[in-house]
Design a protein around this motif. Sequence first.
Motif, short mmCIF file in Angstrom:
data_model
loop_
_atom_site.label_atom_id
_atom_site.label_comp_id
_atom_site.label_asym_id
_atom_site.label_seq_id
_atom_site.Cartn_x
_atom_site.Cartn_y
_atom_site.Cartn_z
N ALA A 55 0.85 -1.19 0.00
CA ALA A 55 0.00 0.00 0.00
C ALA A 55 0.89 1.24 0.00
CB ALA A 55 -0.92 0.01 1.22
N PRO A 56 0.36 2.37 -0.44
CA PRO A 56 1.14 3.62 -0.38
C PRO A 56 1.34 4.07 1.06
CG PRO A 56 -0.74 3.81 -1.88
CD PRO A 56 -0.94 2.57 -1.09
N TRP A 57 2.26 4.97 1.21
CA TRP A 57 2.54 5.55 2.52
C TRP A 57 1.29 6.28 3.01
CZ3 TRP A 57 4.21 11.00 3.56
CH2 TRP A 57 4.60 11.16 4.90
N ARG A 58 1.00 6.15 4.29
CA ARG A 58 -0.12 6.81 4.96
C ARG A 58 -1.47 6.34 4.44
NH1 ARG A 58 2.10 10.67 8.17
NH2 ARG A 58 0.12 11.59 8.75
N TRP A 59 -1.49 5.17 3.82
CA TRP A 59 -2.77 4.61 3.36
C TRP A 59 -3.70 4.31 4.54
CZ3 TRP A 59 -5.03 4.76 -1.12
CH2 TRP A 59 -6.10 3.91 -1.41
N ASP A 60 -3.13 4.17 5.74
CA ASP A 60 -3.94 3.89 6.93
C ASP A 60 -4.42 5.17 7.61
OD1 ASP A 60 -1.33 4.59 7.64
OD2 ASP A 60 -1.46 3.55 9.56
N HIS A 114 -6.07 11.36 4.86
CA HIS A 114 -5.45 11.43 3.54
C HIS A 114 -6.08 10.45 2.55
CE1 HIS A 114 -2.31 14.06 5.02
NE2 HIS A 114 -2.06 13.21 6.00
N THR A 115 -7.06 9.69 2.94
CA THR A 115 -7.57 8.62 2.06
C THR A 115 -9.09 8.66 1.92
OG1 THR A 115 -7.46 7.12 3.97
CG2 THR A 115 -5.65 7.03 2.39
N GLN A 116 -9.67 9.87 1.93
CA GLN A 116 -11.09 9.98 1.60
C GLN A 116 -11.26 9.76 0.10
OE1 GLN A 116 -13.41 10.23 4.15
NE2 GLN A 116 -11.45 9.81 5.17
N PRO A 117 -12.38 9.20 -0.33
CA PRO A 117 -12.51 8.72 -1.71
C PRO A 117 -12.16 9.74 -2.79
CG PRO A 117 -14.36 7.98 -0.40
CD PRO A 117 -13.59 8.93 0.47
N ASN A 118 -12.58 11.00 -2.61
CA ASN A 118 -12.32 11.97 -3.68
C ASN A 118 -11.21 12.96 -3.35
OD1 ASN A 118 -13.72 13.45 -1.80
ND2 ASN A 118 -15.17 14.35 -3.24
N GLN A 119 -10.36 12.60 -2.40
CA GLN A 119 -9.11 13.34 -2.24
C GLN A 119 -8.13 12.90 -3.31
OE1 GLN A 119 -8.40 12.39 2.03
NE2 GLN A 119 -7.86 14.54 2.24
N PRO A 120 -7.22 13.79 -3.72
CA PRO A 120 -6.20 13.33 -4.67
C PRO A 120 -5.32 12.28 -4.02
CG PRO A 120 -5.68 15.51 -3.82
CD PRO A 120 -7.06 15.19 -3.33
N MET A 121 -4.79 11.39 -4.82
CA MET A 121 -3.96 10.31 -4.32
C MET A 121 -2.62 10.88 -3.87
SD MET A 121 -3.78 7.25 -3.55
CE MET A 121 -2.32 6.89 -2.59
N SER A 122 -2.59 11.41 -2.65
CA SER A 122 -1.38 12.03 -2.12
C SER A 122 -0.54 10.98 -1.40
CB SER A 122 -1.73 13.17 -1.16
OG SER A 122 -2.49 12.70 -0.07
N ALA A 129 -4.75 18.41 5.31
CA ALA A 129 -4.61 17.39 4.27
C ALA A 129 -5.15 17.97 2.97
CB ALA A 129 -5.37 16.11 4.64
N ALA A 130 -4.87 17.29 1.88
CA ALA A 130 -5.33 17.76 0.58
C ALA A 130 -6.85 17.84 0.54
CB ALA A 130 -4.81 16.84 -0.52
#
Length: 1009
Positions: free
Chosen positions: A825-830, A834-842, A914-915
């Motif tokens: 998984a990407p960093w900070r995927w947990d 940072h992982t709301q559905p329509n946030q950019p994939m940061s 966050a973004a």
Amino acid sequence: MSVPSDADERQRKIAELEAQIAALKTQAAPQIDSPTATRDVNIATNQTVDNRSFGTLQLRDDATINGVAVGINLGRIVYGRDPQEDERRRIAWYLANLANKLVQLPLQGIDQRPDQSNQITLPQVYTMLSVERECDLITGTLTQIQPYFTEDAVAQRPWAQWTQAHLRPEYSFDWVLPATAISKWAITEGRIARQQQIQGQADIALGWFAGATPVDITGSTDQPVAFVARRLLATEALLERKQLVLLGDPGSGKSTFVRHLAWGVAQLGLDLPNAQQSLQGWKVGQRLLPVLLPIRQLAGQLAGNHRASAEQHVRTALLNEVAKLCVQGLDDALSEALGRGKALLIFDGLDEVPIDGAPGVATRAITLRAIRDFCRLYPRNLAILTCRTRAFSETLREDLGWPVDQLAAFTLGQIRHFAPAWYTALRGKLQEGQVEQLSQKLIDTIVASPKLRQLAETPLLLTLMALVLLNRGELPRDRPKLYEEILELLLGQWDAVRDGQRLGDAIGLPDWGSDRFRRLLDKISYDAHLAATSGDGRGRLRRSDVRDELIEFFTTAQVANPGDTALKWLAYIELRSGLLAPDDDKSYVFVHLTLQEHCAGRHMLLHQGAAALVVQYRADDRWREPIMLGLGVAQQSRPELVERILTDLIDPEETGNTTKERVRWQRDLILAAEIGVDRDWNYLRTQDVKVDRIQRDLRRSLAILLNDPIQPLPIAERLRAGTLLGDLGDPRFPVTPEQWQAQWQQHNRSFGQPNGYFCYVPAGTYRIGGWDEGDPSADLSLHEFWITRLPITVAQYRVFMESGGYSTERWWTPEGWRWKGSRDAPWRWDKPQHTQPNQPMSGATWYEAMAYCNWLSEQLASSLPAGYAIRLPTEAEWEAAAAWDRTEQRRIYPWGAADPTTELAIYDELKLAAAAPVGCCPAGSAACGAVDLAGNVWEWCTNSHQAYPEQAALEIKDFTRNVYDVPLRGGSCYENSTYVRCGARGWNYPGISNVDDGFRSVVAPRLNR
């Protein structure tokens, strides 16, 4: 017999002062015993301060405590000289009276047992509060931050997988208070050869940590660089800002914080033992003259004498607050303190002032400007203003011009601190062992239930939960149900036998129970909230009006002698209620605003005209909480009412077939989505509410809102709309391969008028580089290509992961596959923020962005033009899409030449943690139609950074891990406005995971490099 000289008397006072200072030093709180305590304020440890000794202060007539004169130090600070004896005494009496007024817990009336009233003091149960903003602790190597993490994490876990669970308990939010809890850390990977590289790339590599102080790690090879932060305490935030707006949601602790602050500063001004320790985060020895002014009272003052200036009104209001504490003649002390910058001005509750004013009350904007103008006259003083988050609009923010901080939600560590403190304060009323049992049960129940955990993040709700658990033994999971439990407890007091009488007995109606009065209380609450005449937003109910309501109520019930019965009812509740409290000899107020709001909401939503009342008050933020709470009550018996209100809000037509104004309709959409979340969409489904239809209409309408280039709503509301749309399923971008195929089928070759998700950029020669004088430039030929309208989102990337993205080698570059190793998984995927559905994939590395593009290209391979693929853009392509318009002119910013604003781009002015959801600034679109090319997240490109601009169109198909040559474009939500220029550039390692690195894709020719 010799008479002491002035010099002798001065020496005696100095000796006395030195003795007091020495005593204070022995009781001062210790500094944090951690490897990284760097701030210059005194932060208390997580040891519980024994505040049981803090109660009512008893000053003698000569303003001494235990024979010691107090207030001398503050007097010297205020006057700039030794105070005269009468000056010292007035200051001491004022501080003591202020402390005695504030020491009682504001919720003292909420208690089932009358003999427990007034037993709990604020210092006994106060828990330190923090804001969402962070301060740096350390910047260094991975080795240097290892003391914060468990041995197991350091020895066995790769750093990329470290979570809060891997922090040592003494640094974890789950166990300790914010003063020592680590809130964030970032660990970069790769070789950093020079300190200058860290400094020069702080804004790119650190993201949320921009401006951190780097340490010298010269000569290290392949050594990760680590950054660690904690949240600022609310007291620290005030000291740092000097003038501060403190925002928070209902019950978040805003007023409790400023009450405790004023109490603590008063204690410190009296040189009392433990005073410094109770002021966690306060600068050691900083004595000020505190004045706490409810803003509602100032609004009343401003509506009075119009000949006085706004500044005079504020001064008068401050002096009135001092006079209420039975201290006359303190005008000179306040004037001296203001002039010397030695006052602490606390303005509490801006949201309790009606937006448009009321009879005898100035408008919110006028009141705010008066505070602003007054504080401009005395800028050296500390000043803090509190307001509910939703009530502090962008216009108010701009008018005031003060820095803003948001109170952070309660952590589990704060909950663990509060529970034993609360029940310990009741120790005298509990049986042996109950304190430990109740504390542990409250904590365990909250930990086991995500919904209760969410409720407990609000201090007021946590307090009510502790009370309900004490009296009921169990906790409801829903906020309105929790308030219903509280009301039942309070009304149950009327049914309990006191002095041989229940309420029914006292009023001569022995067969009546408290439930008979629920509708009456709801109506009274509604009237109170409608009037809202008290200082903190609670409605002051005139005794005569309540009596008349009671007479009408008893007359309707055909009770004999309704007038006498009404007077008996009033006499009973004045002594025993716990719900209504006498405000003076002619009026009542509710013991807490929240209960008034809850009952007012019950009246609205259990009323026959409920839907009309919601429509009537929906635009006033003071009524939002009653609406939400009332809907929670009504939902149980009338779910169809919730459905009707949601439908009415979503409908662009008003009742009567008139079209809603655009702003009104968009705000109604946001309110509807918030109601759905608050009332639980899934629960509404089980009640046969047509949730699918409502959500479909909401999705479509919220997408229209966010795509609206006119942007009538301020950015804060659009961000909220974006978050709500993400939870509903954002339709503005394709997610599944099938949706991608459908979007590609709609593509066209019309520049600036994309038909769907792909924005066309024609073939041609584009000038690349040369943005600043003396910078090199190059004219480069590009084939036609299409760029995605928005950055790739979390929802889109999740499908790649679920399709075997981290287990399928062919989608990764060779270097990327070696870098990936065991990562899944990407960093900070947990991290949910940072992982709301329509946030950019940061937080995605270049390797991960490439793998996603290769996977997606494979899914669409059969429909792409010959020789084309989906890939990352080169810098030349990115620049052409961002900067060039249809007249072949190059723009400074994607939208044109206008200076950046938060309506055009997401950058650090918004202070986001966050973004933002993608596409919230359509007015900032590039000429080609792409949104968010400036701000929100940096975007990876795929050429050589160092070979720019001459080779900006040449693709690099793979980078080795230690090459610091991968370009990033566009700036991010953490950078200032200079980074949202089309010419701004960044660069990084291909395997570094930064929290503000994202990407978008292009459909473009496969390049051969």
